[in-house]
Scaffold this active site. Structure first.
Site, short mmCIF file in Angstrom:
data_model
loop_
_atom_site.label_atom_id
_atom_site.label_comp_id
_atom_site.label_asym_id
_atom_site.label_seq_id
_atom_site.Cartn_x
_atom_site.Cartn_y
_atom_site.Cartn_z
N TYR A 109 0.82 -1.20 0.00
CA TYR A 109 0.00 0.00 0.00
C TYR A 109 0.86 1.26 0.00
CZ TYR A 109 -3.43 -3.45 1.72
OH TYR A 109 -4.22 -4.56 1.90
N HIS A 133 0.45 -11.99 1.73
CA HIS A 133 -0.47 -11.10 1.02
C HIS A 133 -0.87 -11.69 -0.33
CE1 HIS A 133 -1.38 -6.55 0.27
NE2 HIS A 133 -2.42 -7.33 0.05
#
Length: 329
Positions: free
Chosen positions: A45, A113
């Site tokens: 992110y 992830h």
């Protein structure tokens, strides 16, 4: 103890609009002051970890380390398959880098992830074993996975359970909302596989249900996007006809539904301003009262009728999922 609602800090990346550091600090302070104790982030992110870490550092006197828990991720560092690195060496490097960015000496939760992008054997034979070793060393307190396809998440959880090393945490996103309710059928299966904490993320389906225009990058099918647009138009018509005393939005209806999934341990919601945090908390409390996911109803007959119409429009997509990874990645 982790709060039932957690703050998704992917919005600090700038992907959903500007997120200056001052606003991030105010948002984090409001969240902590309101009882939110879990913050979810990732190296993927952009500078979310850096901004969150700086905010927590600035607030350390007001909110010491014992007052919150951090969930971050590893393995994904960009958009494409080439940007994934699930090697044992990168596991160690990524954990240490995240601790540095977040100004922490341990991480409460670390997730692999978007596991569906990576070879299955690599996840269960290389990445997770190394991550569990870091747990043994005290650098990580809980280990888990995140991703979109629930069948992939379940398969990994089952393998870990069979090996006597069950996952602590499983994060699923966009799988319980107004247009998809698949997560509710998988939660008992994940429990059977020994998963202790199940996190349901993205009640607005990555902005699809936000009432605003859908992000261009959103992977939903044109048919689902058109159905959501139809729902948004219904809500607009309702608000114009009912007046300001019945202020409502598609996002509020969506949150009231998604947050009422009692079987999920934690609900993650993105909020990049203090006001958005307050709105999310109000929505969570409203959801506990309404219990729409369990068949509850709105007290207002007109609003209940609107909700039923939205359900009818989106019902054909209840088991629809978009491809992940997408074919062009």
């Amino acid at each position: 103890m982790m709060s039932k609602i957690g703050l998704g800090c992917g919005v600090f990346s700038g992907a959903y609009g500007p997120a200056p550091q001052e606003a991030v600090e105010d948002t984090v302070r409001t969240a902590l002051s309101s009882g939110i104790t879990l913050f979810d982030t990732s190296p993927y992110y952009n500078d979310s970890e850096i901004k969150l870490g700086a905010a927590l550092l600035a607030l350390r006197t007001e909110f010491p380390r014992s007052t919150y828990k951090i969930c971050t991720k590893l393995g994904r560092y960009g958009l494409h398959r080439a940007d994934f690195d699930y090697s044992a060496e990168r596991v160690v490097a990524s954990v240490h880098k995240s601790m540095q960015r977040l100004h922490l000496d341990y991480l409460d939760i670390v997730l692999c992830h978007d596991v569906e992008f990576v070879d299955f054997d690599k996840v269960v034979d290389v990445t997770l074993p190394k991550l569990f070793k870091l747990k043994q060393q005290g650098l990580v307190r809980q280990v888990g996975i995140s991703g979109y396809p629930l069948n992939v998440l379940l398969r990994i959880a089952q393998i870990q359970h069979q090996r006597g090393c069950p996952l602590d945490v499983c994060l699923s996103y966009c799988n319980f909302n107004l247009h998809c309710q698949l997560l509710s059928t998988y939660i008992p299966l994940l429990r059977d596989a020994g998963v202790k904490t199940i996190i349901s993320a993205s009640p607005l389906s990555m902005g699809l249900l936000s009432q605003d225009s859908t992000p261009e990058w959103h992977p939903a099918s044109p048919e689902l996007k058109a159905a959501v647009t139809q729902c948004a138009e219904l809500v607009n018509t309702y608000t114009k006809q009912s007046g300001s005393n019945k202020e409502i939005s598609l996002a509020k209806i969506a949150e009231s539904f998604a947050f009422s999934l009692a079987e999920a341990d934690i609900h993650l919601v993105g909020a990049k301003t203090s006001n958005e945090v307050s709105c999310a908390l109000e929505a969570f409390l409203r959801a506990q009262k309404l219990q729409l996911a369990s068949g509850g109803k709105y007290d207002d007959a007109d609003l209940q009728q609107l909700y039923v119409k939205i359900q009818q429009i989106l019902e054909p997509f209840a088991k629809y999922t978009w491809p992940s990874p997408p074919p062009d990645v």
